[in-house]
Write a protein that holds these residues in place. Structure first.
Motif, PDB file in Angstrom:
ATOM      1  N   VAL A   1       0.616  -1.015   0.266  1.00 37.88           N
ATOM      2  CA  VAL A   1      -0.027  -0.376   0.232  1.00 37.88           C
ATOM      3  C   VAL A   1       0.852   0.954  -0.105  1.00 37.88           C
ATOM      4  O   VAL A   1       2.221   1.540   0.385  1.00 37.88           O
ATOM      5  N   ASP A   2       0.431   2.438  -0.030  1.00 42.73           N
ATOM      6  CA  ASP A   2       1.167   3.303  -0.673  1.00 42.73           C
ATOM      7  C   ASP A   2       0.999   4.134   0.561  1.00 42.73           C
ATOM      8  O   ASP A   2       1.363   5.374   1.257  1.00 42.73           O
ATOM      9  N   ALA A   3      -0.124   4.341   1.671  1.00 48.26           N
ATOM     10  CA  ALA A   3      -0.192   4.730   2.488  1.00 48.26           C
ATOM     11  C   ALA A   3      -1.378   4.637   3.821  1.00 48.26           C
ATOM     12  O   ALA A   3      -1.989   2.909   3.135  1.00 48.26           O
ATOM     13  N   VAL A   4      -1.005   4.755   4.671  1.00 52.01           N
ATOM     14  CA  VAL A   4      -2.093   3.875   5.857  1.00 52.01           C
ATOM     15  C   VAL A   4      -2.593   5.745   6.479  1.00 52.01           C
ATOM     16  O   VAL A   4      -2.128   6.642   6.774  1.00 52.01           O
ATOM     17  N   THR A   5      -3.979   5.589   6.954  1.00 51.91           N
ATOM     18  CA  THR A   5      -4.704   6.196   7.887  1.00 51.91           C
ATOM     19  C   THR A   5      -4.964   6.043   8.883  1.00 51.91           C
ATOM     20  O   THR A   5      -5.624   5.400   9.015  1.00 51.91           O
ATOM     21  N   THR A   6      -5.370   6.847   9.972  1.00 52.24           N
ATOM     22  CA  THR A   6      -5.726   7.086  11.171  1.00 52.24           C
ATOM     23  C   THR A   6      -5.573   8.412  12.091  1.00 52.24           C
ATOM     24  O   THR A   6      -4.923   8.899  11.475  1.00 52.24           O
ATOM     25  N   ASP A   7      -5.707   8.136  13.378  1.00 54.45           N
ATOM     26  CA  ASP A   7      -4.801   9.620  14.010  1.00 54.45           C
ATOM     27  C   ASP A   7      -3.453   9.266  13.735  1.00 54.45           C
ATOM     28  O   ASP A   7      -2.726   8.743  13.741  1.00 54.45           O
ATOM     29  N   ASP A   8      -3.506  11.088  13.801  1.00 47.10           N
ATOM     30  CA  ASP A   8      -1.978  10.823  13.699  1.00 47.10           C
ATOM     31  C   ASP A   8      -0.998  10.258  14.722  1.00 47.10           C
ATOM     32  O   ASP A   8       0.616  10.544  14.770  1.00 47.10           O
ATOM     33  N   SER A   9      -1.456  10.580  15.972  1.00 50.36           N
ATOM     34  CA  SER A   9      -0.824  10.203  16.986  1.00 50.36           C
ATOM     35  C   SER A   9      -0.738   9.389  16.939  1.00 50.36           C
ATOM     36  O   SER A   9       0.739   7.895  17.849  1.00 50.36           O
ATOM     37  N   ILE A  10      -1.441   7.590  16.640  1.00 45.51           N
ATOM     38  CA  ILE A  10      -1.488   6.839  16.663  1.00 45.51           C
ATOM     39  C   ILE A  10      -0.425   6.213  15.286  1.00 45.51           C
ATOM     40  O   ILE A  10       0.536   5.210  15.266  1.00 45.51           O
ATOM     41  N   LEU A  11      -0.796   6.873  14.496  1.00 44.84           N
ATOM     42  CA  LEU A  11       0.449   6.704  12.871  1.00 44.84           C
ATOM     43  C   LEU A  11       1.755   6.781  13.273  1.00 44.84           C
ATOM     44  O   LEU A  11       2.720   5.913  13.114  1.00 44.84           O
ATOM     45  N   ALA A  12       2.025   8.381  14.056  1.00 47.02           N
ATOM     46  CA  ALA A  12       3.414   8.675  14.762  1.00 47.02           C
ATOM     47  C   ALA A  12       3.976   7.382  15.520  1.00 47.02           C
ATOM     48  O   ALA A  12       5.141   6.854  15.763  1.00 47.02           O
ATOM     49  N   GLY A  13       3.457   6.728  16.511  1.00 48.95           N
ATOM     50  CA  GLY A  13       3.604   5.626  17.356  1.00 48.95           C
ATOM     51  C   GLY A  13       4.168   4.949  16.673  1.00 48.95           C
ATOM     52  O   GLY A  13       5.020   3.734  17.294  1.00 48.95           O
ATOM     53  N   PHE A  14       3.716   4.102  16.024  1.00 51.08           N
ATOM     54  CA  PHE A  14       3.822   3.083  14.901  1.00 51.08           C
ATOM     55  C   PHE A  14       5.751   3.295  14.566  1.00 51.08           C
ATOM     56  O   PHE A  14       6.059   2.504  14.557  1.00 51.08           O
ATOM     57  N   ALA A  15       5.500   4.855  13.768  1.00 47.90           N
ATOM     58  CA  ALA A  15       6.422   4.869  12.976  1.00 47.90           C
ATOM     59  C   ALA A  15       7.404   5.171  13.573  1.00 47.90           C
ATOM     60  O   ALA A  15       8.733   5.112  13.057  1.00 47.90           O
TER      61      ALA A  15
ATOM     62  N   PHE B   1       6.758   9.979  20.218  1.00 48.84           N
ATOM     63  CA  PHE B   1       5.692  10.705  18.841  1.00 48.84           C
ATOM     64  C   PHE B   1       7.314  11.097  17.797  1.00 48.84           C
ATOM     65  O   PHE B   1       7.305  11.268  16.645  1.00 48.84           O
ATOM     66  N   GLY B   2       8.045  11.673  18.866  1.00 46.02           N
ATOM     67  CA  GLY B   2       9.555  12.466  17.989  1.00 46.02           C
ATOM     68  C   GLY B   2       9.665  11.748  17.183  1.00 46.02           C
ATOM     69  O   GLY B   2      10.112  12.735  15.949  1.00 46.02           O
ATOM     70  N   PRO B   3      10.005  11.084  16.796  1.00 48.99           N
ATOM     71  CA  PRO B   3      10.949  10.036  15.539  1.00 48.99           C
ATOM     72  C   PRO B   3      10.370   9.948  14.528  1.00 48.99           C
ATOM     73  O   PRO B   3      10.825   9.491  12.912  1.00 48.99           O
ATOM     74  N   ALA B   4       8.899   9.996  14.779  1.00 47.26           N
ATOM     75  CA  ALA B   4       8.020  10.418  13.544  1.00 47.26           C
ATOM     76  C   ALA B   4       7.369  11.808  12.639  1.00 47.26           C
ATOM     77  O   ALA B   4       6.720  11.622  11.860  1.00 47.26           O
ATOM     78  N   ASN B   5       8.170  12.284  13.345  1.00 46.03           N
ATOM     79  CA  ASN B   5       8.369  14.218  13.056  1.00 46.03           C
ATOM     80  C   ASN B   5       7.115  14.551  12.598  1.00 46.03           C
ATOM     81  O   ASN B   5       6.241  15.471  12.122  1.00 46.03           O
ATOM     82  N   TYR B   6       6.530  13.819  14.214  1.00 44.01           N
ATOM     83  CA  TYR B   6       4.762  14.244  14.509  1.00 44.01           C
ATOM     84  C   TYR B   6       4.961  16.014  15.791  1.00 44.01           C
ATOM     85  O   TYR B   6       5.552  16.784  16.064  1.00 44.01           O
ATOM     86  N   LYS B   7       4.104  16.583  14.433  1.00 44.07           N
ATOM     87  CA  LYS B   7       4.166  17.971  14.549  1.00 44.07           C
ATOM     88  C   LYS B   7       2.869  18.997  15.984  1.00 44.07           C
ATOM     89  O   LYS B   7       1.243  18.598  15.127  1.00 44.07           O
ATOM     90  N   ASN B   8       2.921  18.268  16.616  1.00 41.25           N
ATOM     91  CA  ASN B   8       1.993  18.619  17.855  1.00 41.25           C
ATOM     92  C   ASN B   8       1.329  19.509  18.149  1.00 41.25           C
ATOM     93  O   ASN B   8       1.270  20.566  17.599  1.00 41.25           O
ATOM     94  N   GLU B   9      -0.261  19.420  18.278  1.00 36.73           N
ATOM     95  CA  GLU B   9      -0.875  21.057  18.482  1.00 36.73           C
ATOM     96  C   GLU B   9      -0.071  21.222  20.109  1.00 36.73           C
ATOM     97  O   GLU B   9      -0.025  20.494  20.721  1.00 36.73           O
ATOM     98  N   GLN B  10      -0.466  22.640  20.514  1.00 34.90           N
ATOM     99  CA  GLN B  10      -0.024  22.909  21.801  1.00 34.90           C
ATOM    100  C   GLN B  10      -1.224  21.663  23.111  1.00 34.90           C
ATOM    101  O   GLN B  10      -2.264  21.740  22.378  1.00 34.90           O
ATOM    102  N   ALA B  11      -0.478  22.134  23.928  1.00 30.78           N
ATOM    103  CA  ALA B  11      -1.461  21.233  25.034  1.00 30.78           C
ATOM    104  C   ALA B  11      -3.086  21.880  24.570  1.00 30.78           C
ATOM    105  O   ALA B  11      -3.222  23.173  24.794  1.00 30.78           O
ATOM    106  N   PRO B  12      -4.075  20.931  24.309  1.00 26.00           N
ATOM    107  CA  PRO B  12      -5.824  21.695  24.562  1.00 26.00           C
ATOM    108  C   PRO B  12      -6.088  22.470  26.038  1.00 26.00           C
ATOM    109  O   PRO B  12      -5.335  21.753  27.261  1.00 26.00           O
TER     110      PRO B  12
END
Length: 280
Positions: free
Chosen positions: A191-205, A262-273
């Motif tokens: 497959v060319d891409a996987v989709t779900t919440d960015d936090s979950i994707l970043a965690g795997f990556a 999450f950092g290793p996946a270049n996760y650009k998090n939102e500020q803490a809500p």
């Protein structure tokens, strides 16, 4: 006379023991705010989400949700060795709280109106978004680039349909039983891409075996306000958890946990809500 000496010595030993015990008790209470007495607190998490809630082969736990849960529990008066992490699958979260199986749940638990009828929420503590994960050298730079490409998501999830409805109507859907299978398919090129919440994707990556192989595209296809679930009506616990979350942000522990998980996946998090503010 000899009997009196033995009795006196015994009394002295007993007094010393009682004094030491009292001192130890005072130290524990003043140092941690613990409930003491070896009490434990049961906290619900996921066991199968790297970067968020994962049970390691050695029986330990890791992930952002685990870090948040540990911090909150400490603010409630429990040390790390007094926390019992309980696996709470998505379908059983409300029941686990209603039955009293756990005190609170930190498990990618998105706040919505339907769930708020059954449980109370502290937080939110993270604002996530549906995103796309691709290979690090992929030319897919936006969702529209997925037209004609293969997209993986989990069976029963609405994420893939969301992609096709909003940004890539001609994407070819490939469903798998779990996200681990989707990540493996992405790695192999099936497959060319996987989709779900960015936090979950970043965690795997961010896992060691995948570091540097994947990247997040940066699409914001939904807003997922992760909250901490508490039994309905337990306002006192909600208030304590909210205070703990505010402290976690203020002392920088929150950002540290984001970077480490999450950092290793270049996760650009939102500020803490902000507590009590749910982004629609």
């Amino acid at each position: 006379m000899k009997l009196r000496k033995v009795t006196a010595a015994s009394a002295a030993v007993l007094a010393l023991a009682l004094s030491a015990t009292a001192c130890g008790s005072d130290d524990k209470d003043s140092g941690s705010g613990s409930n003491g007495g070896g009490d434990k607190i049961k906290v619900g998490i996921k066991y199968d989400q790297p970067g968020l809630g994962l049970k390691e082969p050695d029986g330990s736990f890791s992930g952002f949700d685990v870090d948040v849960a540990t911090y909150v529990a400490k603010e409630l008066g429990y040390e790390a060795n007094q926390i019992e992490f309980v696996e709470t699958k998505s379908a059983d979260r409300e029941n686990a709280l209603a039955r009293g199986d756990v005190k609170f749940i930190v498990a990618t638990y998105s706040i919505n109106d339907e769930r708020k009828q059954k449980v109370d929420f502290a937080g939110p503590y993270l604002l996530a978004h549906q995103d796309l994960l691709v290979k690090a050298d992929s030319k897919i730079a936006a969702g529209g680039d997925l037209n004609g490409k293969n997209l993986c998501s989990v069976q029963g999830s609405t994420s893939a349909q969301n992609v096709r409805d909003k940004i890539a109507p001609k994407a070819n859907l490939r469903e798998q039983g779990g996200y681990s299978e989707c990540i493996a398919a992405l790695q192999s090129g099936a497959v060319d891409a996987v989709t779900t919440d960015d936090s979950i994707l970043a965690g795997f990556a961010a896992q060691d075996k995948y570091k540097g192989q994947f990247k997040l595209v940066g699409e914001h296809l939904s807003n997922e306000n992760y909250g901490i679930g508490v039994k309905k009506g337990d306002k006192a616990t909600v208030d304590k958890i909210n205070a703990a979350l505010e402290k976690m942000v203020e002392d920088k522990s929150w950002q540290k946990a984001v970077d480490e998980n999450f950092g290793p996946a270049n996760y650009k998090n939102e500020q803490a809500p902000k507590i009590g503010v749910v982004v629609k």
